[in-house]
Design a protein around this motif. Structure first.
Motif, PDB file in Angstrom:
ATOM      1  N   GLY A  43     -12.665  12.006  30.032  1.00  0.00           N
ATOM      2  CA  GLY A  43     -12.112  12.457  31.150  1.00  0.00           C
ATOM      3  C   GLY A  43     -11.829  10.719  30.593  1.00  0.00           C
ATOM      4  O   GLY A  43     -11.193   9.538  30.903  1.00  0.00           O
ATOM      5  N   ALA A  44     -12.790  10.179  29.834  1.00  0.00           N
ATOM      6  CA  ALA A  44     -13.238   8.259  29.828  1.00  0.00           C
ATOM      7  C   ALA A  44     -11.892   8.037  28.928  1.00  0.00           C
ATOM      8  O   ALA A  44     -11.057   8.566  28.080  1.00  0.00           O
ATOM      9  CB  ALA A  44     -13.858   8.372  29.176  1.00  0.00           C
ATOM     10  N   LYS A  45     -11.891   6.821  29.358  1.00  0.00           N
ATOM     11  CA  LYS A  45     -10.810   5.008  28.063  1.00  0.00           C
ATOM     12  C   LYS A  45     -10.968   5.378  27.451  1.00  0.00           C
ATOM     13  O   LYS A  45      -9.713   5.806  26.274  1.00  0.00           O
ATOM     14  CB  LYS A  45     -10.850   4.856  29.495  1.00  0.00           C
ATOM     15  N   TYR A  46     -12.521   5.567  27.158  1.00  0.00           N
ATOM     16  CA  TYR A  46     -12.609   4.547  25.385  1.00  0.00           C
ATOM     17  C   TYR A  46     -13.647   6.204  25.482  1.00  0.00           C
ATOM     18  O   TYR A  46     -14.719   5.519  25.949  1.00  0.00           O
ATOM     19  CB  TYR A  46     -13.027   3.416  25.876  1.00  0.00           C
ATOM     20  N   ALA A  47     -14.058   5.977  23.835  1.00  0.00           N
ATOM     21  CA  ALA A  47     -15.471   6.313  23.072  1.00  0.00           C
ATOM     22  C   ALA A  47     -16.098   5.622  22.384  1.00  0.00           C
ATOM     23  O   ALA A  47     -15.148   4.378  21.512  1.00  0.00           O
ATOM     24  CB  ALA A  47     -15.492   7.466  22.591  1.00  0.00           C
ATOM     25  N   LEU A  48     -17.774   5.167  21.948  1.00  0.00           N
ATOM     26  CA  LEU A  48     -17.768   4.673  21.451  1.00  0.00           C
ATOM     27  C   LEU A  48     -19.193   5.070  20.923  1.00  0.00           C
ATOM     28  O   LEU A  48     -19.844   5.427  21.485  1.00  0.00           O
ATOM     29  CB  LEU A  48     -18.653   3.184  21.973  1.00  0.00           C
ATOM     30  N   VAL A  49     -18.796   5.246  19.293  1.00  0.00           N
ATOM     31  CA  VAL A  49     -20.214   6.029  18.312  1.00  0.00           C
ATOM     32  C   VAL A  49     -21.252   4.758  18.326  1.00  0.00           C
ATOM     33  O   VAL A  49     -20.969   4.298  17.388  1.00  0.00           O
ATOM     34  CB  VAL A  49     -18.976   6.689  17.538  1.00  0.00           C
ATOM     35  N   ILE A  50     -21.947   5.152  17.891  1.00  0.00           N
ATOM     36  CA  ILE A  50     -23.126   4.053  17.671  1.00  0.00           C
ATOM     37  C   ILE A  50     -24.254   5.062  16.568  1.00  0.00           C
ATOM     38  O   ILE A  50     -24.789   6.194  17.398  1.00  0.00           O
ATOM     39  CB  ILE A  50     -23.607   3.538  19.138  1.00  0.00           C
ATOM     40  N   GLY A  51     -24.058   4.700  15.474  1.00  0.00           N
ATOM     41  CA  GLY A  51     -24.776   5.213  14.295  1.00  0.00           C
ATOM     42  C   GLY A  51     -25.877   4.469  13.338  1.00  0.00           C
ATOM     43  O   GLY A  51     -25.478   2.869  14.309  1.00  0.00           O
ATOM     44  N   ASP A  52     -26.208   4.327  12.339  1.00  0.00           N
ATOM     45  CA  ASP A  52     -27.310   3.405  11.300  1.00  0.00           C
ATOM     46  C   ASP A  52     -26.217   2.165  11.860  1.00  0.00           C
ATOM     47  O   ASP A  52     -27.135   1.005  11.738  1.00  0.00           O
ATOM     48  CB  ASP A  52     -28.128   4.043  10.942  1.00  0.00           C
ATOM     49  N   SER A  53     -25.217   2.461  11.247  1.00  0.00           N
ATOM     50  CA  SER A  53     -24.369   1.864  10.516  1.00  0.00           C
ATOM     51  C   SER A  53     -23.611   0.358  11.723  1.00  0.00           C
ATOM     52  O   SER A  53     -24.114  -1.078  11.080  1.00  0.00           O
ATOM     53  CB  SER A  53     -22.667   2.162   9.566  1.00  0.00           C
ATOM     54  N   GLU A  54     -23.394   1.449  12.734  1.00  0.00           N
ATOM     55  CA  GLU A  54     -23.533   0.541  14.452  1.00  0.00           C
ATOM     56  C   GLU A  54     -24.268  -1.117  13.997  1.00  0.00           C
ATOM     57  O   GLU A  54     -24.314  -2.274  14.792  1.00  0.00           O
ATOM     58  CB  GLU A  54     -22.632   1.161  15.078  1.00  0.00           C
ATOM     59  N   LEU A  55     -25.603  -0.180  14.237  1.00  0.00           N
ATOM     60  CA  LEU A  55     -26.578  -0.809  14.673  1.00  0.00           C
ATOM     61  C   LEU A  55     -27.271  -1.621  13.890  1.00  0.00           C
ATOM     62  O   LEU A  55     -27.320  -3.159  14.224  1.00  0.00           O
ATOM     63  CB  LEU A  55     -28.406  -0.252  14.860  1.00  0.00           C
ATOM     64  N   SER A  56     -27.214  -1.680  12.699  1.00  0.00           N
ATOM     65  CA  SER A  56     -27.064  -2.975  11.932  1.00  0.00           C
ATOM     66  C   SER A  56     -26.370  -4.040  11.753  1.00  0.00           C
ATOM     67  O   SER A  56     -25.847  -5.437  11.283  1.00  0.00           O
ATOM     68  CB  SER A  56     -27.369  -2.489  10.108  1.00  0.00           C
TER      69      SER A  56
END
Ligand code: HAM
Length: 415
Positions: A374-387
């Protein structure tokens, strides 16, 4: 062997437990604003405290107590209500020797071996308050107003407040004389006769249609109030008017406990059927003395958390929303996970509700988890986000994603 909970107890688990917690919190809030302070008491007491305090003519004491002998041979009872225990504690710890009134609130489980049905449990929950040591009618109005504010905080609408006065000792003994004469002429079975011998008022509590019919012309206590009792009750009504709290006079109301005197009240919900009492209370001016304390007056209430929750549900009020996560983080890979747990820790310390897709799930499954949470937002963190230090914050309701700098995500969430 498959275990089940004992018959008739109420239990709360997610998501309903969130609503339960909200009900409890909102019912307590107005009491705290009025200066009531927490009293945390044992759930078992000497049996005699209840037989003397609550009264032997009541169903609660005569049929519904969970009483047992402890290892020292003492008779112990699981508390069926809160007021007698509060009085015991106030006397024992000398709280009544300080500033009056003593104003306390309490909350917890109570036990009555009733026949279980919807809204009637053998272990149930109450929030209660007691104001001890003042017989000012303004405090009667305060106590009623606190209960009313609690229900209003929750958004409840379809309830009414019934009030009456059970008068002082002189009012009750004058009424009792006439009531006993009236009852003697009725055609009653032996069990009922025995019951009303202990307390003739109990007959007003009888739900059987023939008895209700016989009682139509019975003398009513409200017509026997002494001048002082009538004046006190008139003031209570006047203050309720000042506060804009609507009430219905119900001179046939009998509370289920014997200690009541003067103002008595009950909150009744329209949509709950047979178990419609969501809370009740009143004055108990002789209680403290009857259990060995000084002769102080008191007034309080007990609000049923279980029934108040049922009432909210019946009115379609959703109380689970507040604890929905603000953000659900999905880390992909070990480096991302390490970064994510640190990020989440910081966000939580800043007050946001944040959950995470643990268990190294693949993106599709983790997204489902985000949805279910039921979260309002979702955030995906992968290698590209890290860099890059930039991620996509997805609004789970609209499906729209916006770029955010990971280091400033807290302020982005607030926006
Ligand atoms: P009571 O009316 O017996 O009063 O109980 C208060 C509330 O507890 C009821 O209105 C109801 O909502 C809830 N309740 C009672 N029994 C059950 C049950 N078996 N299952 C679910 N809910 C139940 C008292 O207990 C007094 N001590 C209140 C008080 C405080 N009077 C003065 N000070």
């Amino acid at each position: 062997m498959k275990f089940q909970a004992p018959k008739g107890v109420s239990e709360y688990f997610p998501d309903r437990s969130i609503a339960f917690e909200t009900v409890r919190r909102e019912l307590i809030k107005p009491a705290k604003l009025a200066g009531y302070k927490l009293l945390e008491l044992p759930i078992f007491e000497d049996t005699e405290l209840f037989t003397r305090g609550v009264g032997e003519s009541t169903d609660v004491v005569s049929k519904e107590m969970y009483t047992f002998e402890d290892r020292g041979g003492r008779s112990i009872t699981l508390r069926p209500e809160g007021t007698a225990g509060v009085m015991r504690a106030v006397i024992e710890h000398g709280l009544d020797r300080g500033q009056l009134p003593v104003k306390v609130w309490y909350s917890g489980p109570y036990f009555r071996a009733e026949r279980p049905q919807a809204g009637r449990y053998r272990q149930f929950y109450q929030v209660g308050i007691e104001a001890i040591g003042l017989d000012d009618p303004a405090i009667d109005a305060e106590v009623i107003a606190i209960a009313s504010a609690g229900y209003q905080n929750l958004g409840l609408r379809k309830f009414r407040l019934d009030i009456t006065s059970l008068g002082d000792a002189a009012s009750r003994s004058a009424h009792r004389k006439d009531l006993v004469v009236f009852i003697a002429k009725l055609d009653l079975d032996e069990a009922t006769r025995e019951r009303v011998k202990l307390n003739p008022l109990r007959i007003f509590d009888d739900k059987r249609a023939p008895i209700i019919a016989m009682m139509v012309n019975a003398p009513l206590l409200i017509d026997y109030l002494t001048k002082e009792s009538a004046a006190h009750f008139a003031k209570v009504k006047e203050y309720l008017d000042v506060l804009g709290i609507a009430y219905t006079l119900n001179p046939r109301m009998v509370r289920g406990l014997d200690y009541y005197t003067g103002t008595a009240f009950e909150f009744v919900h329209e949509l709950l059927g047979a178990q419609s009492g969501i809370g009740g209370g009143g004055r108990y001016d002789g209680l403290m003395e009857s259990i060995g304390g000084q002769n102080l007056s008191g007034i309080g209430f007990g609000l049923g958390i279980d029934r108040t929750l049922l009432a909210c549900e019946a009115e379609g009020i959703d109380l689970t929303k507040t604890s929905r996560p603000d953000l659900f983080v999905i880390p992909l890979g070990e480096n991302a996970k390490s970064f994510a747990i640190k990020l989440i820790d910081g966000l939580r310390k800043g007050g946001a509700i944040v959950d995470c897709a643990y268990g190294d799930r693949a993106l599709k499954g983790a997204m489902k988890g985000a949805d279910k949470s039921g979260a309002k937002y979702a955030l995906v963190i992968g290698d590209s986000e890290l860099s890059s230090g930039v991620g996509e914050l997805k609004n789970m309701e609209t499906g729209v994603a916006a770029s955010v700098t990971l280091s400033t995500i807290n302020s982005a969430l607030l926006k």
